[in-house]
Design a protein around this motif. Structure first.
Motif, PDB file in Angstrom:
ATOM      1  N   LEU A   1      -5.782  -3.835  -3.172  1.00  0.00           N
ATOM      2  CA  LEU A   1      -5.271  -2.555  -3.685  1.00  0.00           C
ATOM      3  C   LEU A   1      -6.219  -1.975  -4.726  1.00  0.00           C
ATOM      4  O   LEU A   1      -6.495  -0.767  -4.736  1.00  0.00           O
ATOM      5  CB  LEU A   1      -3.883  -2.759  -4.289  1.00  0.00           C
ATOM      6  CG  LEU A   1      -2.752  -3.081  -3.304  1.00  0.00           C
ATOM      7  CD1 LEU A   1      -1.470  -3.400  -4.065  1.00  0.00           C
ATOM      8  CD2 LEU A   1      -2.514  -1.926  -2.346  1.00  0.00           C
ATOM      9  N   SER A   2      -6.715  -2.834  -5.624  1.00  0.00           N
ATOM     10  CA  SER A   2      -7.649  -2.354  -6.643  1.00  0.00           C
ATOM     11  C   SER A   2      -8.951  -1.876  -6.014  1.00  0.00           C
ATOM     12  O   SER A   2      -9.556  -0.899  -6.459  1.00  0.00           O
ATOM     13  CB  SER A   2      -7.937  -3.471  -7.652  1.00  0.00           C
ATOM     14  OG  SER A   2      -6.771  -3.824  -8.359  1.00  0.00           O
TER      15      SER A   2
ATOM     16  N   LEU B   1      -6.098   1.704  -5.907  1.00  0.00           N
ATOM     17  CA  LEU B   1      -4.659   1.794  -6.116  1.00  0.00           C
ATOM     18  C   LEU B   1      -4.153   0.765  -7.118  1.00  0.00           C
ATOM     19  O   LEU B   1      -2.948   0.545  -7.208  1.00  0.00           O
ATOM     20  CB  LEU B   1      -3.924   1.614  -4.775  1.00  0.00           C
ATOM     21  CG  LEU B   1      -4.159   2.726  -3.751  1.00  0.00           C
ATOM     22  CD1 LEU B   1      -3.511   2.373  -2.417  1.00  0.00           C
ATOM     23  CD2 LEU B   1      -3.619   4.058  -4.257  1.00  0.00           C
TER      24      LEU B   1
ATOM     25  N   LEU C   1      -9.247  -0.452  -3.239  1.00  0.00           N
ATOM     26  CA  LEU C   1      -8.986   0.868  -2.660  1.00  0.00           C
ATOM     27  C   LEU C   1      -8.665   1.921  -3.712  1.00  0.00           C
ATOM     28  O   LEU C   1      -8.365   3.069  -3.365  1.00  0.00           O
ATOM     29  CB  LEU C   1      -7.827   0.770  -1.659  1.00  0.00           C
ATOM     30  CG  LEU C   1      -8.084  -0.086  -0.417  1.00  0.00           C
ATOM     31  CD1 LEU C   1      -6.813  -0.210   0.411  1.00  0.00           C
ATOM     32  CD2 LEU C   1      -9.212   0.487   0.415  1.00  0.00           C
TER      33      LEU C   1
ATOM     34  N   LEU D   1       0.826  -1.205   0.000  1.00  0.00           N
ATOM     35  CA  LEU D   1       0.000   0.000   0.000  1.00  0.00           C
ATOM     36  C   LEU D   1       0.863   1.260   0.000  1.00  0.00           C
ATOM     37  O   LEU D   1       0.626   2.194  -0.778  1.00  0.00           O
ATOM     38  CB  LEU D   1      -0.917  -0.017   1.225  1.00  0.00           C
ATOM     39  CG  LEU D   1      -1.944   1.107   1.355  1.00  0.00           C
ATOM     40  CD1 LEU D   1      -2.974   1.019   0.250  1.00  0.00           C
ATOM     41  CD2 LEU D   1      -2.623   1.022   2.715  1.00  0.00           C
ATOM     42  N   ALA D   2       1.879   1.287   0.845  1.00  0.00           N
ATOM     43  CA  ALA D   2       2.758   2.451   0.910  1.00  0.00           C
ATOM     44  C   ALA D   2       3.551   2.629  -0.383  1.00  0.00           C
ATOM     45  O   ALA D   2       3.692   3.745  -0.889  1.00  0.00           O
ATOM     46  CB  ALA D   2       3.715   2.309   2.097  1.00  0.00           C
TER      47      ALA D   2
ATOM     48  N   VAL E   1       2.861   1.564  -3.508  1.00  0.00           N
ATOM     49  CA  VAL E   1       2.008   1.980  -4.623  1.00  0.00           C
ATOM     50  C   VAL E   1       1.559   3.421  -4.451  1.00  0.00           C
ATOM     51  O   VAL E   1       1.469   4.183  -5.425  1.00  0.00           O
ATOM     52  CB  VAL E   1       0.800   1.032  -4.755  1.00  0.00           C
ATOM     53  CG1 VAL E   1      -0.181   1.548  -5.809  1.00  0.00           C
ATOM     54  CG2 VAL E   1       1.257  -0.368  -5.125  1.00  0.00           C
ATOM     55  N   SER E   2       1.282   3.820  -3.210  1.00  0.00           N
ATOM     56  CA  SER E   2       0.851   5.199  -2.965  1.00  0.00           C
ATOM     57  C   SER E   2       1.930   6.202  -3.359  1.00  0.00           C
ATOM     58  O   SER E   2       1.628   7.295  -3.860  1.00  0.00           O
ATOM     59  CB  SER E   2       0.502   5.379  -1.479  1.00  0.00           C
ATOM     60  OG  SER E   2      -0.555   4.529  -1.108  1.00  0.00           O
ATOM     61  N   VAL E   3       3.197   5.818  -3.155  1.00  0.00           N
ATOM     62  CA  VAL E   3       4.302   6.717  -3.476  1.00  0.00           C
ATOM     63  C   VAL E   3       4.682   6.642  -4.951  1.00  0.00           C
ATOM     64  O   VAL E   3       4.937   7.661  -5.596  1.00  0.00           O
ATOM     65  CB  VAL E   3       5.533   6.374  -2.596  1.00  0.00           C
ATOM     66  CG1 VAL E   3       6.758   7.167  -3.040  1.00  0.00           C
ATOM     67  CG2 VAL E   3       5.229   6.648  -1.136  1.00  0.00           C
ATOM     68  N   SER E   4       4.691   5.423  -5.520  1.00  0.00           N
ATOM     69  CA  SER E   4       5.208   5.218  -6.878  1.00  0.00           C
ATOM     70  C   SER E   4       4.159   5.372  -7.970  1.00  0.00           C
ATOM     71  O   SER E   4       4.506   5.511  -9.137  1.00  0.00           O
ATOM     72  CB  SER E   4       5.842   3.822  -6.982  1.00  0.00           C
ATOM     73  OG  SER E   4       6.870   3.666  -6.030  1.00  0.00           O
ATOM     74  N   GLY E   5       2.877   5.315  -7.615  1.00  0.00           N
ATOM     75  CA  GLY E   5       1.844   5.399  -8.633  1.00  0.00           C
ATOM     76  C   GLY E   5       1.312   4.030  -8.976  1.00  0.00           C
ATOM     77  O   GLY E   5       1.993   3.011  -8.824  1.00  0.00           O
ATOM     78  N   ALA E   6       0.087   3.992  -9.470  1.00  0.00           N
ATOM     79  CA  ALA E   6      -0.592   2.729  -9.748  1.00  0.00           C
ATOM     80  C   ALA E   6      -0.377   2.300 -11.190  1.00  0.00           C
ATOM     81  O   ALA E   6      -0.829   2.958 -12.117  1.00  0.00           O
ATOM     82  CB  ALA E   6      -2.094   2.868  -9.464  1.00  0.00           C
TER      83      ALA E   6
END
Length: 276
Positions: free
Chosen positions: A213-214, A218, A216, A127-128, A130-135
């Protein structure tokens, strides 16, 4: 009796093989049965299942074909699960082999890194990241693999610690083989089979984490995933529950099939080892 025959005689293995076979068939046939973009509008919104022969499972709020999304979601789940398993096992086996074969400070340093990654739950780490690097799909695969490689690393290290003291390893040292060559050519291939047994667990966990993730928002927005379909359906859960139920059943069947197949393979291999 071969491992495959013993697997077919195992009820759990047989059921898992059938379920995964159907999943793989659906993933392979998706472009043939539903050519074009699965995110394209296929009809009026919120058509109920089994009311339109052209749209057997109906449509979502935007009029997209639910059955097409289900088939393409199988492709996404398989792609993520297999890719994460491959990356995790390769990285974990190499790091575990280096740690176990080298020993000393190298072993201590690498094991502390493994423990550092294990202190963070895999889902939170993904989660962290993907949140930083982009989906995107490669980012999601890498993010999930960051939390999955530690298990193979620890298991590979444990195997290498016992293998490195065997006679054929000592013979390789005597004839002057380079330590890296001994580790990669003599030790790693013999330490790999127990590590490969973790593949099913990694694939199952990867499918669940990708779906979460999807769900949410992301996941990769350019592909259809079961998590995104479930998230889309939650907005109309009272009036059109099938939008969440259908992909949810696909997710359950996939994970169940993976674990049943893994259980069947474990039983088949154990039976083979038990034979005199």
């Amino acid at each position: 009796m071969t491992v495959l025959k013993r697997l077919l005689y195992s009820p759990a293995g047989m059921v898992g093989l059938i379920l995964l076979g159907l999943l793989i068939l659906a993933a392979l046939c998706a472009p043939l049965l539903f050519p074009g973009d699965p995110l394209a509008i296929a009809g009026p919104p919120l058509i109920l299942p089994f009311t339109d022969p052209a749209l057997p499972l109906g449509t979502d709020r935007l009029g997209r074909n639910v059955l097409a999304g289900l088939f393409y979601g199988a492709r996404a789940s398989l792609a993520v699960g297999l890719a994460v398993a491959a990356v995790s096992i390769v990285a974990g086996a190499l790091i575990g082999t280096i740690a176990g074969f080298s020993g000393g400070l190298t072993d201590e340093a690498l094991m502390r890194v493994v423990e550092a990654f294990q202190t963070v739950p895999g889902f939170l780490l993904a989660l962290a990241f993907v949140s930083v690097s982009g989906a995107s799909l490669p980012v999601v695969i890498l993010a999930i693999a960051l939390g999955a490689w530690t298990g193979p690393a620890r298991l590979a290290r444990a195997e290498v610690l016992s293998i490195r003291e065997r006679d054929y390893v000592a013979a390789a040292r005597v004839i002057g083989m380079h330590p890296a060559e001994i580790a990669l050519r003599e030790v790693l291939p013999n330490a790999l089979p127990p590590v490969l047994a973790l593949a099913a667990v990694i694939v199952g966990n990867a499918v669940l984490i990708e779906s979460a993730l999807s769900f949410l928002g992301l996941g990769d927005p350019n592909i259809v995933t079961w998590g995104s379909m479930i998230a889309e359906g939650r907005n109309v859960l009272r009036s059109a529950p099938f939008l969440s139920i259908v992909p949810g059943l696909g997710l359950i069947i996939t994970v169940l099939g993976i674990y049943l197949l893994a259980e069947g393979l474990t039983d088949a291999l154990a039976t083979r080892k038990a034979r005199p």
